[in-house]
Design an enzyme around this catalytic site. Structure first.
Site, mmCIF file in Angstrom:
data_model
loop_
_atom_site.group_PDB
_atom_site.id
_atom_site.type_symbol
_atom_site.label_atom_id
_atom_site.label_comp_id
_atom_site.label_asym_id
_atom_site.label_seq_id
_atom_site.Cartn_x
_atom_site.Cartn_y
_atom_site.Cartn_z
ATOM 1 N N ASP A 1 24.202 -1.533 76.471
ATOM 2 C CA ASP A 1 22.779 -1.920 76.396
ATOM 3 C C ASP A 1 21.857 -0.715 76.241
ATOM 4 O OD1 ASP A 1 23.268 -4.611 76.411
ATOM 5 O OD2 ASP A 1 22.894 -4.896 78.539
ATOM 6 N N ARG B 1 42.300 -7.270 74.707
ATOM 7 C CA ARG B 1 40.935 -6.888 74.340
ATOM 8 C C ARG B 1 40.942 -5.967 73.105
ATOM 9 N NH1 ARG B 1 35.908 -7.740 77.773
ATOM 10 N NH2 ARG B 1 34.416 -6.816 76.357
ATOM 11 N N ILE C 1 31.192 -6.930 75.330
ATOM 12 C CA ILE C 1 30.941 -5.546 74.913
ATOM 13 C C ILE C 1 31.907 -5.220 73.774
ATOM 14 C CG2 ILE C 1 31.070 -3.135 75.653
ATOM 15 C CD1 ILE C 1 30.330 -4.129 78.480
ATOM 16 N N LEU C 2 31.375 -4.632 72.712
ATOM 17 C CA LEU C 2 32.218 -4.294 71.561
ATOM 18 C C LEU C 2 32.797 -2.897 71.726
ATOM 19 C CD1 LEU C 2 29.864 -5.723 68.826
ATOM 20 C CD2 LEU C 2 32.076 -6.677 69.532
ATOM 21 N N HIS D 1 18.291 -8.522 73.206
ATOM 22 C CA HIS D 1 18.552 -8.441 74.653
ATOM 23 C C HIS D 1 17.374 -9.063 75.408
ATOM 24 C CE1 HIS D 1 20.190 -6.660 78.329
ATOM 25 N NE2 HIS D 1 18.966 -6.259 78.622
ATOM 26 N N ASN E 1 21.375 -5.825 68.175
ATOM 27 C CA ASN E 1 21.509 -6.752 69.303
ATOM 28 C C ASN E 1 20.129 -7.214 69.754
ATOM 29 O OD1 ASN E 1 22.819 -8.110 71.525
ATOM 30 N ND2 ASN E 1 22.144 -6.439 72.854
#
Ligand code: GRF
Length: 223
Positions: free
Chosen positions: A163, A68, A95-96, A112, A110
């Site tokens: 988020d 990852r 997820i970054l 959402h 982003n």
């Protein structure tokens, strides 16, 4: 003309909305490249059809921290290579890492598929009253299962918190009685296709209009 790099894991209908808005000349930006963690993402095909760079950066096992970390590093290299003004997550399902976000401070956006609040709280205000803030990968299903009267779409700047981040645009979508996840998601996407290009446009125009540092304030000169 601003440069956008779009990260997408799926069908890329939001990418298409950006491509169309750019082709119309309404969005003062060009999508320079599309990057996906999925080799078979239709988003990559959309990029090829549009004649722009389509890059696949694979992640063999999302639960392996070593893989990852290497993935985040490689992804950052690939994205940075395109010198983006903004990085847009349009159906990006990973997820970054902060190490990625640090490379593009304040420049990752982003979309959402739910209403998110301005802060990291558990509730969001809506015209139907306070609603739970739905975060994660299954927010459309969660909204249907919870029997909520309302959900929506949010465009926000990405921060290391999951988020959570400054909201750029938000729009409600009322849930119809008996509506299933697929139908609701289609209606949310129809909203996203307007909301995402509009939020990106506003952000770019705001940043272009912002006065830059004056020569006197920049300092650093030798003479
Ligand atoms: C969108 O609803 C987006 O909000 C969510 O995944 C969906 C992607 O759709 N994260 P598409 O790939 O843009 O068609």
């Amino acid at each position: 003309m601003s440069r956008l790099v779009v990260l997408a894991s799926g069908s890329g209908s939001n990418l298409q909305a950006l491509l169309d808005a750019s082709a119309d000349g309404w969005l003062p930006a060009e999508v320079i490249a599309v990057v996906s963690d999925k080799a078979d993402a239709f988003a990559l095909e959309r990029a090829q059809r549009a004649g722009i760079a389509a890059e696949h950066v694979p992640l063999a096992d999302r639960r392996d921290p070593v893989l990852r970390a290497a993935f985040n590093e490689r992804l950052a290299e690939v994205v940075a290579g395109h010198e983006p003004d903004l990085v847009v997550l349009a159906g990006w399902m990973l997820i970054l890492a902060p190490s990625f976000l640090d490379r593009f401070p304040g420049r990752v956006v982003n979309v959402h598929p739910a209403l998110l609040p301005d802060d990291d709280g558990a509730w969001v205000e809506s015209s139907a009253g306070p609603l739970p803030a739905l975060r994660g990968a299954h927010t459309v299903r969660d909204a249907v299962r919870a029997g909520l009267p309302m959900t929506g779409a949010t465009v926000h700047l990405v921060t290391p918190a999951f988020d959570v981040g400054p909201v750029l645009a938000r729009e409600e979508v009322a849930i119809q009685p008996g509506e299933d996840e697929a139908s609701l998601h289609e209606r949310i996407k129809a909203v996203e296709h307007r909301l995402l290009p509009a939020a990106v446009r506003n952000l770019l125009l705001e940043r272009t209009d912002a006065p830059g540092p004056t020569p006197a304030a920049t300092g650093g000169g030798t003479g």
